[in-house]
Scaffold this active site. Sequence first.
Site, mmCIF file in Angstrom:
data_model
loop_
_atom_site.group_PDB
_atom_site.id
_atom_site.type_symbol
_atom_site.label_atom_id
_atom_site.label_comp_id
_atom_site.label_asym_id
_atom_site.label_seq_id
_atom_site.Cartn_x
_atom_site.Cartn_y
_atom_site.Cartn_z
ATOM 1 N NE ARG A 57 -3.598 2.527 2.313
ATOM 2 C CZ ARG A 57 -4.167 3.130 3.337
ATOM 3 N NH1 ARG A 57 -3.964 2.681 4.572
ATOM 4 N NH2 ARG A 57 -4.914 4.192 3.145
ATOM 5 C CG HIS A 58 -0.766 4.908 -1.230
ATOM 6 N ND1 HIS A 58 -0.914 5.839 -0.217
ATOM 7 C CD2 HIS A 58 -2.016 4.516 -1.566
ATOM 8 C CE1 HIS A 58 -2.195 6.005 0.041
ATOM 9 N NE2 HIS A 58 -2.890 5.223 -0.753
ATOM 10 N N GLY A 59 2.627 4.885 0.567
ATOM 11 C CA GLY A 59 2.944 5.595 1.793
ATOM 12 C C GLY A 59 1.892 6.649 2.112
ATOM 13 C CB SER A 61 -1.465 10.175 0.199
ATOM 14 O OG SER A 61 -2.787 10.095 0.710
ATOM 15 C CD GLU A 62 -0.129 16.482 -1.208
ATOM 16 O OE1 GLU A 62 -1.074 16.392 -2.033
ATOM 17 O OE2 GLU A 62 0.888 17.177 -1.422
ATOM 18 N N GLY A 63 -3.912 13.157 1.196
ATOM 19 C CA GLY A 63 -5.310 12.871 1.488
ATOM 20 C C GLY A 63 -5.500 12.072 2.762
ATOM 21 C CG ASN A 64 -3.540 8.424 3.519
ATOM 22 O OD1 ASN A 64 -2.547 8.038 2.903
ATOM 23 N ND2 ASN A 64 -4.741 7.880 3.329
ATOM 24 N NE ARG A 118 -3.669 7.736 -3.062
ATOM 25 C CZ ARG A 118 -4.645 8.285 -3.779
ATOM 26 N NH1 ARG A 118 -4.422 9.426 -4.406
ATOM 27 N NH2 ARG A 118 -5.824 7.698 -3.864
ATOM 28 C CD GLU A 146 -8.317 4.315 -3.319
ATOM 29 O OE1 GLU A 146 -8.747 3.143 -3.394
ATOM 30 O OE2 GLU A 146 -7.761 4.794 -2.300
#
Length: 321
Positions: A57-59, A61-64, A118, A146
């Site tokens: 899973r991606h690191g 992100s700004e959205g997280n 991302r 996604e």
Amino acid sequence: MSITASSSIIRCCEDTIGRRQKLAVDENGLFTFPEKNLILNAPTVKPPRPRRIILVRHGQSEGNVDEGAYTRVADPKIRLTERGKREAEECGERIREMIESDGADDWKVYFYVSPYQRTIETLRGLGTAFRRSRIAGVREEPRLREQDFGNFQDQEQMKIQKAVRVQYGRFFYRFPNGESAADVYDRITGFRETLRTDIDIGRFQPPGEQSPNMNLVIVSHGLTLRVFLMRWYKWTVEQFESLNNMQNGNIIVMQTGLGGRYSLLVHHSEQQMIDFGLTREMLDDQTWQKTAKPGELNYDYLTNGPSFFTHFDDENNTRFS
């Protein structure tokens, strides 16, 4: 592109890590493509399966860290935070150390990656752990993207929609102008068939250089990876909805067991998989996967029939006697 008449070789294109490729010309003057030859002239004995399929899973992100980012930036363009970049690099180190612990000299990695910003940035972070000679290739794969939540997102509306999704069911609820997990399942089914073909024909390495020490790395998104596992292991909708999301920059490892099938319990402990959301029945199947051979069927697994019927529990039922 240039054509060398004496050698009937066309020098064209580059592979996914920048090496020049050659396309030969047959006796009719037509180009021959290596991938087509692999399919049409498939060997009687299949090449060795890659040792692992590693899901990343991606690191972060700004959205997280700020859901409001989705109201200003298109989802595919959301980037990693500085913490997310570190998570990607550390994840790459963990993957390399895991592979090196096998003690093999000829190991390589091959990447499939979602085209979102991302995940591309996560791929680049992972790649810092590997020398060029260890990277067999990279393929950008749009089917690994996604779940689509519907273009630019209204933050308040998304809170409402996610609350409704809990009531409706996480798998079937479709976001307005977006996708449900069921929609993701459909496109992941297509990707799975591509992946299985790639594995069966040994696309990751040139003929004669195929080794069981190849490792596939799929860099994607939390829900997409859960759906991939659901599709691969034929989990039910109810089982899917029991799963927990992976942490950013984390991995789940499908590794070949004694018989050659991929199991989650070769690398992971039962407790780790329980924490991920696997039930006792799912764990029992993963234990079977550790020793089973490709093509074999677990006739005792709940999805093979009897668990869907209730009348088998009635031992006094004589209707069919």
